[in-house]
Every structure is written in C-alpha cells, then in structure tokens.
Design a protein around this motif. Structure first.
Motif, mmCIF file in Angstrom:
data_model
loop_
_atom_site.group_PDB
_atom_site.id
_atom_site.type_symbol
_atom_site.label_atom_id
_atom_site.label_comp_id
_atom_site.label_asym_id
_atom_site.label_seq_id
_atom_site.Cartn_x
_atom_site.Cartn_y
_atom_site.Cartn_z
ATOM 1 N N LEU A 191 0.851 -1.189 0.000
ATOM 2 C CA LEU A 191 0.000 0.000 0.000
ATOM 3 C C LEU A 191 0.885 1.235 0.000
ATOM 4 O O LEU A 191 2.015 1.208 0.515
ATOM 5 C CB LEU A 191 -0.913 0.027 1.225
ATOM 6 C CG LEU A 191 -2.037 -1.009 1.292
ATOM 7 C CD1 LEU A 191 -2.858 -0.803 2.556
ATOM 8 C CD2 LEU A 191 -2.925 -0.943 0.059
ATOM 9 N N ASN A 192 0.376 2.332 -0.560
ATOM 10 C CA ASN A 192 1.203 3.533 -0.576
ATOM 11 C C ASN A 192 1.202 4.225 0.789
ATOM 12 O O ASN A 192 0.489 3.831 1.715
ATOM 13 C CB ASN A 192 0.770 4.492 -1.700
ATOM 14 C CG ASN A 192 -0.640 5.036 -1.531
ATOM 15 O OD1 ASN A 192 -1.113 5.250 -0.418
ATOM 16 N ND2 ASN A 192 -1.324 5.270 -2.657
ATOM 17 N N GLU B 286 8.300 16.194 8.533
ATOM 18 C CA GLU B 286 9.475 16.520 7.704
ATOM 19 C C GLU B 286 9.989 15.283 6.977
ATOM 20 O O GLU B 286 11.192 15.078 6.810
ATOM 21 C CB GLU B 286 10.582 17.151 8.557
ATOM 22 C CG GLU B 286 10.152 18.449 9.218
ATOM 23 C CD GLU B 286 11.241 19.094 10.050
ATOM 24 O OE1 GLU B 286 12.433 18.768 9.827
ATOM 25 O OE2 GLU B 286 10.916 19.907 10.940
ATOM 26 N N LEU B 287 9.036 14.447 6.539
ATOM 27 C CA LEU B 287 9.367 13.214 5.827
ATOM 28 C C LEU B 287 9.234 13.482 4.327
ATOM 29 O O LEU B 287 8.139 13.688 3.808
ATOM 30 C CB LEU B 287 8.423 12.093 6.250
ATOM 31 C CG LEU B 287 8.685 10.693 5.684
ATOM 32 C CD1 LEU B 287 10.117 10.245 5.968
ATOM 33 C CD2 LEU B 287 7.700 9.693 6.260
ATOM 34 N N LYS B 288 10.355 13.487 3.644
ATOM 35 C CA LYS B 288 10.394 13.891 2.240
ATOM 36 C C LYS B 288 10.156 12.705 1.321
ATOM 37 O O LYS B 288 11.056 12.250 0.605
ATOM 38 C CB LYS B 288 11.722 14.582 1.933
ATOM 39 C CG LYS B 288 11.960 15.820 2.800
ATOM 40 C CD LYS B 288 13.177 16.590 2.382
ATOM 41 C CE LYS B 288 13.423 17.755 3.329
ATOM 42 N NZ LYS B 288 12.275 18.667 3.426
ATOM 43 N N VAL B 289 8.940 12.175 1.362
ATOM 44 C CA VAL B 289 8.503 11.132 0.431
ATOM 45 C C VAL B 289 7.137 11.535 -0.108
ATOM 46 O O VAL B 289 6.425 12.339 0.497
ATOM 47 C CB VAL B 289 8.417 9.739 1.104
ATOM 48 C CG1 VAL B 289 9.769 9.315 1.657
ATOM 49 C CG2 VAL B 289 7.361 9.723 2.201
ATOM 50 N N LEU B 290 6.772 10.973 -1.251
ATOM 51 C CA LEU B 290 5.482 11.293 -1.853
ATOM 52 C C LEU B 290 4.376 10.418 -1.272
ATOM 53 O O LEU B 290 4.614 9.241 -0.963
ATOM 54 C CB LEU B 290 5.556 11.092 -3.369
ATOM 55 C CG LEU B 290 6.541 11.995 -4.119
ATOM 56 C CD1 LEU B 290 6.600 11.593 -5.590
ATOM 57 C CD2 LEU B 290 6.158 13.461 -3.970
ATOM 58 N N PRO B 291 3.176 10.968 -1.107
ATOM 59 C CA PRO B 291 2.067 10.177 -0.551
ATOM 60 C C PRO B 291 1.765 8.913 -1.345
ATOM 61 O O PRO B 291 1.269 7.933 -0.790
ATOM 62 C CB PRO B 291 0.881 11.151 -0.587
ATOM 63 C CG PRO B 291 1.498 12.504 -0.557
ATOM 64 C CD PRO B 291 2.777 12.374 -1.329
ATOM 65 N N LYS B 292 2.065 8.914 -2.652
ATOM 66 C CA LYS B 292 1.755 7.767 -3.497
ATOM 67 C C LYS B 292 2.872 6.722 -3.536
ATOM 68 O O LYS B 292 2.734 5.689 -4.182
ATOM 69 C CB LYS B 292 1.442 8.237 -4.921
ATOM 70 C CG LYS B 292 0.178 9.079 -5.025
ATOM 71 C CD LYS B 292 -0.127 9.458 -6.468
ATOM 72 C CE LYS B 292 -1.392 10.319 -6.556
ATOM 73 N NZ LYS B 292 -1.708 10.680 -7.958
ATOM 74 N N THR B 293 3.964 6.962 -2.821
ATOM 75 C CA THR B 293 5.078 6.011 -2.790
ATOM 76 C C THR B 293 4.665 4.741 -2.049
ATOM 77 O O THR B 293 4.073 4.807 -0.966
ATOM 78 C CB THR B 293 6.300 6.626 -2.083
ATOM 79 O OG1 THR B 293 6.668 7.824 -2.758
ATOM 80 C CG2 THR B 293 7.478 5.654 -2.095
ATOM 81 N N LEU B 294 4.967 3.576 -2.626
ATOM 82 C CA LEU B 294 4.685 2.316 -1.942
ATOM 83 C C LEU B 294 5.616 2.167 -0.743
ATOM 84 O O LEU B 294 6.805 2.495 -0.815
ATOM 85 C CB LEU B 294 4.871 1.131 -2.890
ATOM 86 C CG LEU B 294 3.917 1.043 -4.083
ATOM 87 C CD1 LEU B 294 4.212 -0.216 -4.888
ATOM 88 C CD2 LEU B 294 2.459 1.051 -3.631
ATOM 89 N N CYS B 295 5.080 1.652 0.366
ATOM 90 C CA CYS B 295 5.885 1.535 1.588
ATOM 91 C C CYS B 295 7.060 0.559 1.420
ATOM 92 O O CYS B 295 8.054 0.672 2.124
ATOM 93 C CB CYS B 295 5.003 1.118 2.769
ATOM 94 S SG CYS B 295 4.266 2.547 3.598
ATOM 95 N N LYS B 296 6.936 -0.392 0.496
ATOM 96 C CA LYS B 296 8.038 -1.335 0.284
ATOM 97 C C LYS B 296 9.271 -0.640 -0.274
ATOM 98 O O LYS B 296 10.386 -1.168 -0.192
ATOM 99 C CB LYS B 296 7.604 -2.457 -0.661
ATOM 100 C CG LYS B 296 7.436 -2.081 -2.123
ATOM 101 C CD LYS B 296 7.035 -3.264 -2.969
ATOM 102 C CE LYS B 296 6.910 -2.878 -4.448
ATOM 103 N NZ LYS B 296 8.183 -2.500 -5.035
#
Length: 302
Positions: A98-99, A134-144
């Motif tokens: 899941l993202n 301050e977490l620089k990741v995109l909401p659509k990025t898969l957690c894996k």
C-alpha cells in the motif's frame, strides 16, 4: 506542570499472567494531559505487556483502567483507537504494497458520497502529515520502497493522523537516525502543546531524560517508582531498574588475541555495500557500526 493536572488515564492494580510467568503485579500508574510519561525497565520488566494492555492488544487479568474519569475496558486495539488511544509498536505494521497515504489513514480513509475513497482528500491530508514529520517522500510512494526508518515515521504519522489524545510509543527511535529522532522529539513537543499525552517506552536513558516529564521504572513486573524527571539522575534510574548500585556500566576483560579466525577482503554487494575488509581474531570482539542504511545488517547476512 503536567504532573499537577488531573489524570486523563489511570491504571489501578493491573496484573497479568501468562502460562508460567507473572508479567505484571499490581501496577498503578497515571498520565496527565499534555504529559510525556516515560516507562523504563530491563528486558522482561513488563513494559511491552503493559503497553499492549493499554492499547487493547492484551487483556488484563485484574485491576481497573480509568479513562477521562470513567472505568474502561480496552477490548481491542480498534476500540482503544476509537476512545483516543493509539500505539506505535516497535515492530513495524505498515503494509508494504500500500502507498504511504493509505498506510497513514488505514482504517480511517476519507470517503466520498458514493462510498469510494476520496483520493484527492487522502493525498492532501497525507501531505500535511508528511510535512509535519518533515518526511520527504510522496504520498503515493509504496511503503516497500521506503527505508526502515521512513516506514517507522509513517507509523508515527498514522498515530498523529488519528487525533489521538494519548499516544503510546514503544521504542519509537529504534530505527531512526539522529536527525529523524530530532524531528520526532519536535513532533512530541508540538503534541504536548496541543494537550496530547505520550507514553514513551525506551531503553535509551539519554532520550528519556531529554523528552520526559515523569519517569516510571518497572522491574520484574512490578512498579518500583514514579518520579519527576528533574528529581532523578541517569545513574539513579539504572539503580532502580536493576535493584543495586553499579560502579561500571561495562567491565572490559583484557585477553591475549589469537590468530585470525575470519578474514574478509573486498566484500561487495551491488547497491548494498562495497569493498569491505576486516579481520576477526580468536578472543576478539569486533564492532560493526553505522547509521540506518549503512549496510551493517547486509554485511552480516552476507
């Protein structure tokens, strides 16, 4: 002072047994609004069992839990969340496929009038949580595709997104770098200002001294003491934890090193580590140190 406020969570004479083990015996504890209350103790002291009872994962054998002045039974983690109590476990519970946005709002996904997920709202709200952390990741990025430390921050974001009144953090910095820990402590202090209470479980006493208002020490399933942070030293906390004074934290034994029993030269693994060389001699302890993602575990596994 948080310690002068009326308790919002009280546990009275809580006991819990497992086959052959008395995990908790008559534990009494309270947490006030906007307080960071640290729980410390050696392995096996009962910290995790107590946390699981307070978030509904385990059921107590005896005692009372009072939430906002009313006796409460946390029959499940879902019911605890509904009552405003969230837990961040040391073991990661993200869903890798899941993202990030769906992991943050798991069980609380925004829906539209047609009964479908409101994706626009989901990603906008997730972006707010990520910015806060301050977490620089995109909401659509898969957690894996995230590092272990980033996945840990997603777990923290999930608790923050639920607008919980009490957040239980079980070893929350175990997978975080120093900079990520600073961000976490910044978020904890912000939550305090909003009246959110935090139960902070950690083996790292420097962190406990830095972030907590009060400290409760458990030993062998029993509460030893609850004390204001400013009234106790790190050395005194250790004495309460182990039940005796200590003069050295680690007594090093000097021995004559023998011949090499393991020799590694130029060990490499694509995208993991490269050109690693070291020697381990008979009777020697060799430390392998580095930040999260430096390749320590991968070298050991290789």
């Amino acid at each position: 002072m948080a310690t002068e406020s009326k308790p919002i969570l009280e546990i009275k004479n809580i006991s819990k047994s497992f086959p052959g083990v008395k995990a908790l015996t008559d534990i009494n504890l309270d947490i006030t609004e906007g307080e960071v209350h640290a729980i410390v103790g050696e392995n096996g002291a009962g910290k995790s069992t107590l946390m699981k009872i307070l978030c509904g994962a385990n059921q107590k054998d005896a005692g009372q839990i009072m939430l906002f002045g009313k006796e409460t039974e946390f029959t499940s983690p879902q019911y605890a969340i509904k009552l405003g109590v969230s837990c961040i476990y040391q073991e990661l519970t993200v869903f890798p496929l899941l993202n990030v946005a769906k992991n943050i709002f798991l069980g609380n996904l925004p829906m539209n009038s047609a009964g479908l997920i409101n994706l626009s709202m989901l990603y906008n709200e997730a972006k707010k949580v990520l910015d806060l952390l301050e977490l620089k990741v995109l909401p659509k990025t898969l957690c894996k595709d995230l590092s272990i430390a980033q996945q840990q921050m997603v777990e923290i974001g999930r608790a923050v997104s639920r607008n919980s009144r009490i957040i239980i953090m079980d070893e929350p910095t175990s997978s975080l770098t120093e900079n990520e820990k600073k961000v976490l402590f910044k978020v904890i202090r912000m939550l305090k200002e909003q009246g959110v209470s935090v139960l902070f479980v950690s083996h790292k006493l420097e962190e406990v001294k830095e972030i907590s208002d009060r400290i409760t020490v458990l030993r062998d399933g029993c509460k030893i003491i609850t004390i204001n942070n400013e009234d106790v030293t790190r050395e005194e906390i250790v004495e309460y934890m182990i039940g005796r004074k200590i003069t050295n934290y680690f007594n090093k034994t000097e021995v004559n090193m023998g011949d090499a029993v393991l020799k590694v030269e130029g060990l490499s693994k694509r995208n993991k580590f490269r050109d690693v060389s070291f020697t381990v001699r008979k009777g020697e302890v060799v430390g392998l140190y580095g930040l999260i993602g430096a390749g320590r575990s991968e070298i050991a596994e290789a």
